[in-house]
Design a protein around this motif. Sequence first.
Motif, short mmCIF file in Angstrom:
data_model
loop_
_atom_site.label_atom_id
_atom_site.label_comp_id
_atom_site.label_asym_id
_atom_site.label_seq_id
_atom_site.Cartn_x
_atom_site.Cartn_y
_atom_site.Cartn_z
N VAL A 1 -7.64 1.08 0.53
CA VAL A 1 -7.12 2.34 1.04
C VAL A 1 -8.23 3.37 1.23
O VAL A 1 -8.10 4.29 2.03
CB VAL A 1 -6.00 2.92 0.13
N PHE B 1 -0.80 3.73 2.96
CA PHE B 1 -0.64 2.88 4.14
C PHE B 1 -1.73 3.21 5.16
O PHE B 1 -2.07 4.37 5.36
CB PHE B 1 0.72 3.11 4.78
N SER C 1 2.66 -2.39 3.56
CA SER C 1 1.55 -2.15 2.66
C SER C 1 0.19 -2.40 3.30
O SER C 1 -0.83 -2.12 2.70
CB SER C 1 1.68 -3.03 1.41
N SER D 1 -2.68 -0.13 -1.83
CA SER D 1 -1.82 -0.59 -0.74
C SER D 1 -0.82 -1.63 -1.23
O SER D 1 0.04 -2.06 -0.48
CB SER D 1 -2.68 -1.21 0.38
#
Length: 348
Positions: free
Chosen positions: A61, A193, A5, A174
């Motif tokens: 992210v 990711f 993650s 994430s």
Amino acid sequence: MSLNSQTLTGSGQDWTRNGSSSSSRAPMENESMILKPSTPTRKPIPPKQGNAITIAVSSQVLFNMEKEQQIYEQQGMEGYIKYQQEHETEPFSPGPAFSFVKALEAVNTQLRKLYPDSEELFDVVLMTNNHEVELRLKNTINHHKLFIERFCMTGGNSPVGFLKAYHTNLYLSSDQGKVREALGEGIAAATMFTQEKMNKVSETQLRVAFDGDGVLFSDESERIFKAHGLDAFQEHEKLHEKDPMNHGPLKCFLEALGKLQNKFDVNGQREDCPIRTYLVTARDDSSAGKRAMNTLSSWGLEIDEAHFLDGKPKGPLLEKIRPHIFFDDQMRHVEGAAEKGTVACHVP
């Protein structure tokens, strides 16, 4: 290359709704045919909630915040806050969701040209649980010329409880635990990711690729395959070829994309549509593939391209398509796509 993650350390037959190998929507491979969105002199007014397609994106992210996460883990909150204050004018670099968000803005630019007063647009909400990073995030947004006006700062609490209040159509994070929580609330969500390689993607056309079972469709057929093998799966699909499958967690997002695609209809054709959708599935093109297309048709939804890979790896095909985002429920396909540079998300 492995996935977690925080860090991302065949050929198929094309189908369309009418069974041919091409779509009524032009693929727009020649990017020079499309006007690139001009830089406005002022930020556009964001659409009202309820009318827009709302994308809730975690700051981790949208931007690359791995270094900051390491500082927090090594030095605690005090060291983390001090670092952010000392670097508040230093912008974060783009994360895995960055190109996706930029493509949403490019679509909005073209929609505003056609419908100046329409509020049926993409709207991005930036989610963060840490107020100490607020100023640096805003400076980063201005640096990259992103049009993000709405923030959800939860002060350490989970943002999932706020997603329905924001009328969220898609949540990207994430944190797989938060993604599972959102899915449990009936909200389309996926885990993103950080990855070492990201392909260059179109700046003018949003391209979204979906897996079938467990993503657009329920995993009912996939469970038969896992429990009883390929022969039982194929027999089941042949028997139920004309029976629609139940919807999966991201069906509603495909539906929202189709709603905006329809706004580009001209004389029954979608000319120069800045949104293109793809089905990329391990199913074959026999009864299993026909059932997938029959299901989409029964929902009144179209897909621009469908690729049935009969179990072959998805990475090489996705490298050719170059979507801004790809959704799959199996980590082996997410990893395979990421190794080829596709931003791939996991739908747990």
